[in-house]
Design a protein around this motif. Structure first.
Motif, mmCIF file in Angstrom:
data_model
loop_
_atom_site.group_PDB
_atom_site.id
_atom_site.type_symbol
_atom_site.label_atom_id
_atom_site.label_comp_id
_atom_site.label_asym_id
_atom_site.label_seq_id
_atom_site.Cartn_x
_atom_site.Cartn_y
_atom_site.Cartn_z
ATOM 1 N N LEU A 60 -39.759 80.947 14.748
ATOM 2 C CA LEU A 60 -40.297 79.749 15.304
ATOM 3 C C LEU A 60 -39.552 78.436 15.148
ATOM 4 N N ALA A 61 -38.863 79.123 14.234
ATOM 5 C CA ALA A 61 -37.722 78.463 13.883
ATOM 6 C C ALA A 61 -36.381 78.336 14.481
ATOM 7 N N ARG A 62 -35.633 77.432 14.356
ATOM 8 C CA ARG A 62 -33.717 77.725 14.044
ATOM 9 C C ARG A 62 -32.990 76.881 13.089
ATOM 10 N N TYR A 63 -32.867 77.664 11.706
ATOM 11 C CA TYR A 63 -32.207 77.404 10.721
ATOM 12 C C TYR A 63 -30.490 77.468 10.162
ATOM 13 N N SER A 64 -30.298 76.302 9.857
ATOM 14 C CA SER A 64 -29.264 75.280 9.098
ATOM 15 C C SER A 64 -28.709 75.100 7.885
ATOM 16 N N ALA A 65 -28.250 74.888 7.218
ATOM 17 C CA ALA A 65 -27.413 74.735 6.190
ATOM 18 C C ALA A 65 -26.219 73.830 6.046
ATOM 19 N N SER A 66 -25.995 73.197 5.370
ATOM 20 C CA SER A 66 -24.735 73.017 4.196
ATOM 21 C C SER A 66 -23.119 73.623 5.438
ATOM 22 N N SER A 67 -23.996 74.139 4.191
ATOM 23 C CA SER A 67 -22.991 75.558 3.661
ATOM 24 C C SER A 67 -24.139 76.885 3.767
ATOM 25 N N THR A 68 -23.299 78.599 3.573
ATOM 26 C CA THR A 68 -23.965 79.474 2.923
ATOM 27 C C THR A 68 -23.583 80.174 2.317
ATOM 28 N N ALA A 69 -23.970 80.862 1.611
ATOM 29 C CA ALA A 69 -22.500 81.770 0.538
ATOM 30 C C ALA A 69 -22.526 83.105 1.235
ATOM 31 N N ALA A 94 -23.015 77.314 -0.538
ATOM 32 C CA ALA A 94 -21.913 78.446 -1.028
ATOM 33 C C ALA A 94 -21.214 77.824 -2.187
ATOM 34 N N GLU A 95 -20.239 78.420 -2.949
ATOM 35 C CA GLU A 95 -19.418 78.033 -4.053
ATOM 36 C C GLU A 95 -18.958 76.381 -3.634
ATOM 37 N N GLY A 96 -19.579 75.665 -5.370
ATOM 38 C CA GLY A 96 -18.475 74.402 -4.851
ATOM 39 C C GLY A 96 -19.338 73.012 -3.970
ATOM 40 N N ALA A 97 -21.068 73.637 -4.883
ATOM 41 C CA ALA A 97 -21.279 72.137 -3.499
ATOM 42 C C ALA A 97 -22.051 72.074 -4.650
ATOM 43 N N THR A 98 -22.098 70.201 -4.705
ATOM 44 C CA THR A 98 -22.048 69.673 -5.130
ATOM 45 C C THR A 98 -23.911 68.987 -4.651
ATOM 46 N N ASN A 99 -24.267 68.946 -3.555
ATOM 47 C CA ASN A 99 -24.983 68.557 -3.175
ATOM 48 C C ASN A 99 -24.993 69.086 -1.284
ATOM 49 N N ALA A 100 -26.421 69.542 -1.671
ATOM 50 C CA ALA A 100 -26.747 70.708 0.006
ATOM 51 C C ALA A 100 -28.190 69.995 0.410
ATOM 52 N N TRP A 101 -28.018 70.620 2.157
ATOM 53 C CA TRP A 101 -29.152 70.708 2.416
ATOM 54 C C TRP A 101 -29.731 71.855 3.285
ATOM 55 N N TRP A 102 -30.662 72.369 3.229
ATOM 56 C CA TRP A 102 -31.901 73.522 4.160
ATOM 57 C C TRP A 102 -32.064 72.810 5.691
ATOM 58 N N GLN A 103 -32.508 73.626 6.166
ATOM 59 C CA GLN A 103 -32.727 72.792 7.778
ATOM 60 C C GLN A 103 -33.723 73.944 8.635
ATOM 61 N N ALA A 104 -34.571 73.794 8.993
ATOM 62 C CA ALA A 104 -35.439 74.504 9.817
ATOM 63 C C ALA A 104 -35.624 73.477 11.262
#
Length: 451
Positions: A60-69, A94-104
């Protein structure tokens, strides 16, 4: 991720539209004729298409993120499995992330009134999780608005429901993470609901509180969790340290069914009383079922009787002319003249291993047990009398020294037991008491909800 109601609307639209969209894309006359015939019977095609879309993995959505392990995926939180921690079922930065986002990003705008999130990499400890964050929405894909009701600073919950003050429309939703605890954040599951007052079903879950001086988790008291799961396979849990056990933490949705309090290794003059402030408040409110063992049981009695404002002492430093918490004593000491330091238990008399306990009332937690039963103990401290408003439900059995074995707040499923149901040694009895306690906690919650 689950989008309630919106999913069915999308399915209906696809079912009506797919035959005609296909017709417009096909140039072969014979194929167009066949599709036209399908179009004339679009209700049948619609039904079949809706069944495929509804049952299948069509997103139902397309998913994305700032980084992914490696091994994880932004679509992981959308599989409907709330509690899986397998990488292919979660999103992990991903390792080393100090801030991040996840999106739909949704195929069409949705109505949003509430959000359920399950976070963290560990089964029951808050780690690899966001500390500071906010959920955001956008109408155009460029300008993002913070949902202020979802802003959290110093998060400590694995499970949380956010409720908006009013329904908003969203073309996309983003989880903006501003601070992280102990490694890349993990989002196990997220569900979006169209109403602010949506009924969000969540399984019964319990909190195990480490009441010791050592704040590391997993820690003392985690033993309650497998015991609870052994009698209720559907129960989930979180362990926290003493300072997080507050009315504010407990009040967050979804609310725990019950709490379990561990023992403690320090004597009471060595304990920071401020760490027990939240426990005192929860005990006085008496709205959360609690089972406390050994030092945790003594702590409940002490805060019930004296609170945390006045100093606490122990039998080794106590001034007999002016005792501070005389409700607490030691069983006794070995013969001889001893000068004992606070926290030095070498000359103390202990009760260890299976001890005999006798029920003095027909309390529900002892249902199915004989009048006298054996249960594990490991203590040298004890309570001398009942705090005001508490009832004695079990005392010493044959050969046991400690008289106050189990207390209960009058009319509430709040128990202080000197013995250890969470300790290995008497498994069947421990399971019986645990099952009875969870049953009593559930019954009490149902009764409160009907008031």
């Amino acid at each position: 991720m689950v989008v309630r109601n919106e999913k069915r609307q999308v399915n209906q639209w696809l079912a009506r539209s797919l035959p005609w969209v296909a017709y417009g894309l096909v140039n072969d006359p014979l194929k167009r004729q066949r599709l036209a015939m399908c179009g004339r019977h679009f209700w049948l095609i619609s039904l079949l298409t809706a069944a495929v879309v509804w049952a299948g993995p069509t997103p139902l959505a397309r998913y994305s993120a700032s980084s992914t392990a490696s091994g994880a995926a932004p679509s992981g939180p959308s599989d409907g499995d709330r509690f899986s921690r397998a990488l292919d079922h979660v999103w992990k930065a991903a390792e080393g992330a100090t801030n991040a986002w996840w999106q739909a990003d949704f195929v069409s705008p949705i109505s949003l009134g509430a959000i359920l999130q399950v976070v963290g990499e560990h089964d029951f400890v808050f780690t690899n999780a966001p500390v500071d964050y906010v959920w955001q929405t956008t109408q155009d894909g460029e300008h993002w608005d913070d949902l202020q009701e979802t802003r959290v600073v110093h998060e400590r919950r694995l499970y949380r429901i956010h409720r908006l003050t009013k329904v908003v429309k969203a073309r996309a939703i983003r989880w903006k993470i501003e601070a992280i605890r102990n490694g890349p954040p993990v989002l196990r599951e997220v569900e979006f609901y169209p109403q602010t007052n949506a009924v969000i079903e969540f399984p019964d879950w319990v909190v195990a509180v480490n009441m010791t001086h050592d704040s590391r988790l997993p820690g003392h008291g985690q033993e309650f969790i497998p015991l609870a799961k052994s009698v209720r396979a559907d129960v989930v849990a979180q362990q926290i340290w003493l300072t997080d056990f507050t009315p504010e933490w407990v009040a967050i949705e979804p609310r725990p069914l019950a709490a379990f309090s561990s023992g403690s290794f320090k004597d009471w003059c060595q304990v920071d009383r401020n760490h027990w402030r939240g426990t005192e408040q929860l005990l006085r409110a008496a709205q959360l079922p609690i089972w406390a063992s050994c030092g945790g049981a003594q702590g409940l009695a002490i805060v019930a009787e004296y609170g945390v404002e006045q100093p606490w002492d122990c039998p080794h430093c106590r001034d007999p002319r002016s005792p501070k918490i005389p409700i607490y004593t030691h069983i006794g000491h070995l013969p001889g003249n001893h000068t004992l330091a606070c926290g030095d238990y070498d000359e103390c008399i202990f009760e260890r291993g299976p001890q005999t306990v006798r029920a003095v009332t027909a309390d529900p937690v002892f249902a199915g047990l004989p009048a006298e039963f054996h249960v594990m103990e490991s203590h040298c401290g004890q309570l001398e009398w009942l705090p005001a408003g508490w009832d004695l439900i079990a005392t010493a059995g044959t050969g046991t020294l400690t008289k106050l074995q189990c207390l209960r707040v009058h009319g509430r499923p709040i128990y202080a037991a000197q013995f250890h149901i969470e300790m290995a040694g008497t498994p069947e009895l421990s399971k019986t008491i645990m099952a009875n306690f969870l049953k009593a906690a559930s019954a009490w919650r149902r009764s409160e909800q009907t008031k």
